[in-house]
Each structure stands twice: as structure tokens, then as C-alpha cells.
Design an enzyme around this catalytic site. Structure first.
Site, short mmCIF file in Angstrom:
data_model
loop_
_atom_site.label_atom_id
_atom_site.label_comp_id
_atom_site.label_asym_id
_atom_site.label_seq_id
_atom_site.Cartn_x
_atom_site.Cartn_y
_atom_site.Cartn_z
N ARG A 178 0.84 -1.21 0.00
CA ARG A 178 0.00 0.00 0.00
C ARG A 178 0.87 1.25 0.00
NH1 ARG A 178 -4.29 -0.40 4.73
NH2 ARG A 178 -4.89 1.64 3.86
N CYS A 238 -1.01 6.17 9.00
CA CYS A 238 -1.37 4.84 8.49
C CYS A 238 -2.56 5.02 7.55
CB CYS A 238 -1.70 3.89 9.64
SG CYS A 238 -3.09 4.43 10.68
#
Length: 281
Positions: A178, A238
Site C-alpha cells: 500500500r 497509516c
């Protein structure tokens, strides 16, 4: 009481009946995990644990997922859970060090001094055959004083200034795939990649197989290899502000003190069209 952000499973079992030790189940799972945190809590939890629902205990006015609520709302929710001033709070989750650090961080930024994460969480507790109970837990209401440390929370505008100035390191807890943008984001409408200058220390790399935090030497090496100097200021991030707190906890365990968390995280940065997104490692 230890000043460490962590307590052991043995310590918690020894202190389950100690007055003013409050156990909190802070489990939160991603949709793709196929797990139901509420159902798992009702089926089996550490004796006396109350359920801290991160989705519910968040800012109702925000369009972003589970952002930090205002102090008065947090205090109200804690009072109803029977969590109050002067208690020792121990938080755990169903993965180990996944969402419990977010709950720990929320308590910390609301001014609680004596709050800790159970090292290894429910996986380690169960593997060791320690006691469990089922059903809901109700505690008598207790006064909770919330004193929000706004300096520990990085806003979107603050993050832009950090990127422009380079005066703080940005460390991202998302997976390497990611972070690099090689896979699509799980939430629709978000671009793939990372913030300019960010470093990557995936949250799952912090844990041993039993869900506990890796040893100090290993953690120091991991942060160093990622290009992070733990003696300098760090802002963690995050996908949605949850696992960023696991980085904050790990850094705290290593003695880092100048730490902030970008609450909007990639849910905010990656969904906007006026932000710079970097692809690649």
C-alpha cells in the site's frame, strides 16, 4: 506501576482483581479480515473487560473514519463505561498490537497517565490458557476528566507544513504494498502511494508470531533500516489513524518522546485531490 507502555499477560492475570485496574477490549478489525469485534468480545473476553468501540468513540461530525472525539464526548463515553480518574487502564485487542495501541494513544492524549497495552493481546492470553468469560460487562459510572493534548495530534494543515519544512519524520504503518502504491487502497476513492518524504515501517512487522512486540534490538534495527532516527521528532500515520498508534507505542517503548500522530492519515491525504502522492518505495 511500570512506566512502560506495555504490561505482560502474567502481570494482568495477577492484578485482575486489584481495585482500580480496568481491562479494556479495544479490538477493531478491517472489513477484509472478516471478523466481528463485538461478537468476539461477547463470546470470550478477559474477565471484567469492558468493550471500547473505536467506531463509536469517535468524532460524529467528521467525514473521516474513527477520528478523535472532542474531550467532553470522550469523557462522557468513558464515564458510561465505568472508566474514571485514578485508575490503571490495560487495553488489549484480538490481533496483538493492532488497535489496542490506538485506544492507549486516545487515553494518553486525553491526559491519562496510567494506561498500558497488554503485550500480545488476546492471542497470547488465549495461547497461555489464561481465564476468559463471556457476555457483556457493566461497571458503575465513574467521573472521567479529559484534558486533550492537542500538540500530540497532527492536523492536515500541520502535516503539509511538516512536509514542506522537513522538520519532522513521517512514518507510515501501512503495508509495503500500500505504501508503494502497487496495490489499490481498500477504501474507494483513494489514490495509491504515500506522502512525500515518508518512511515505511509496516505494523505487522512490529509483532512476533504471538502478537507481542518484538525485542528492543530488533525494533531499533527495523526503524534504522527504514531510515528513521528515533532521536528526532516523528509523526506517525497509516490508513485511518489506528495502526499509526502501534508505531507510536513501539517508538515510546524505545524511549522516543517527540511523537505526534496524523489522525486523518491516508483516509484524508489519499482522498483529496490537492495533495502530492508519491508512488514507489
Amino acid at each position: 506501576m511500570t512506566t512502560s507502555p506495555l504490561v505482560s499477560t502474567q502481570w494482568l492475570e495477577d492484578n485482575l482483581k486489584t481495585p482500580d485496574v480496568v481491562v479494556v477490549d479495544g479490538s477493531l478489525f478491517l472489513p477484509q479480515m472478516g471478523r466481528d469485534a463485538e461478537a468476539e468480545y461477547l463470546e470470550a473476553h478477559i474477565p471484567g473487560a469492558v468493550r471500547f468501540d473505536i467506531e463509536d468513540i469517535s468524532d460524529p461530525k467528521s467525514d473521516l473514519p474513527h477520528t478523535l472525539p472532542e474531550p467532553h464526548l470522550f469523557a462522557s463515553k468513558m464515564r458510561k463505561l465505568g472508566i474514571g480518574d485514578g485508575q490503571t487502564i490495560v487495553v488489549y485487542d484480538g490481533i496483538g498490537l493492532w488497535s489496542a495501541p490506538r485506544v492507549w494513544w486516545m487515553f494518553k492524549v486525553m491526559g491519562v497517565k496510567d494506561v498500558h497495552v497488554l503485550n500480545g493481546g488476546m492471542p497470547k492470553w488465549k495461547a497461555e490458557g489464561r481465564p476468559l468469560e463471556d457476555g457483556p460487562v457493566r461497571r458503575p459510572e465513574r467521573h472521567f476528566t479529559a484534558r486533550l493534548n492537542r500538540g500530540a495530534v497532527t492536523s492536515f494543515d500541520s502535516l503539509r507544513k511538516i512536509i514542506a519544512s522537513g522538520d519532522r519524520q513521517i512514518v507510515d504503518a501501512r503495508s509495503s504494498e500500500r505504501f508503494s502504491g502497487s496495490v489499490p487502497e481498500p477504501r474507494p476513492g483513494m489514490r495509491s502511494g504515500h506522502m512525500p518524504g515518508a518512511k515505511n515501517v509496516p505494523v505487522m512487522d512490529l509483532m512476533r508470531d504471538d502478537g507481542s512486540l518484538k525485542d528492543e534490538t530488533t525494533l531499533r534495527a527495523q526503524f534504522s533500516e527504514a531510515g528513521v532516527d528515533i532521536s528526532k521528532p516523528v509523526t506517525t500515520t497509516c490508513g485511518s489513524g489506528v495502526t499509526a498508534a502501534a508505531l507510536t507505542l513501539a517508538l515510546t517503548s524505545l524511549g522516543a518522546t517527540d511523537l505526534t500522530l496524523y489522525d486523518g492519515s491516508w483516509s484524508e491525504w489519499g482522498s483529496r485531490q490537492d495533495t502530492e502522492v508519491v508512488a514507489g518505495s
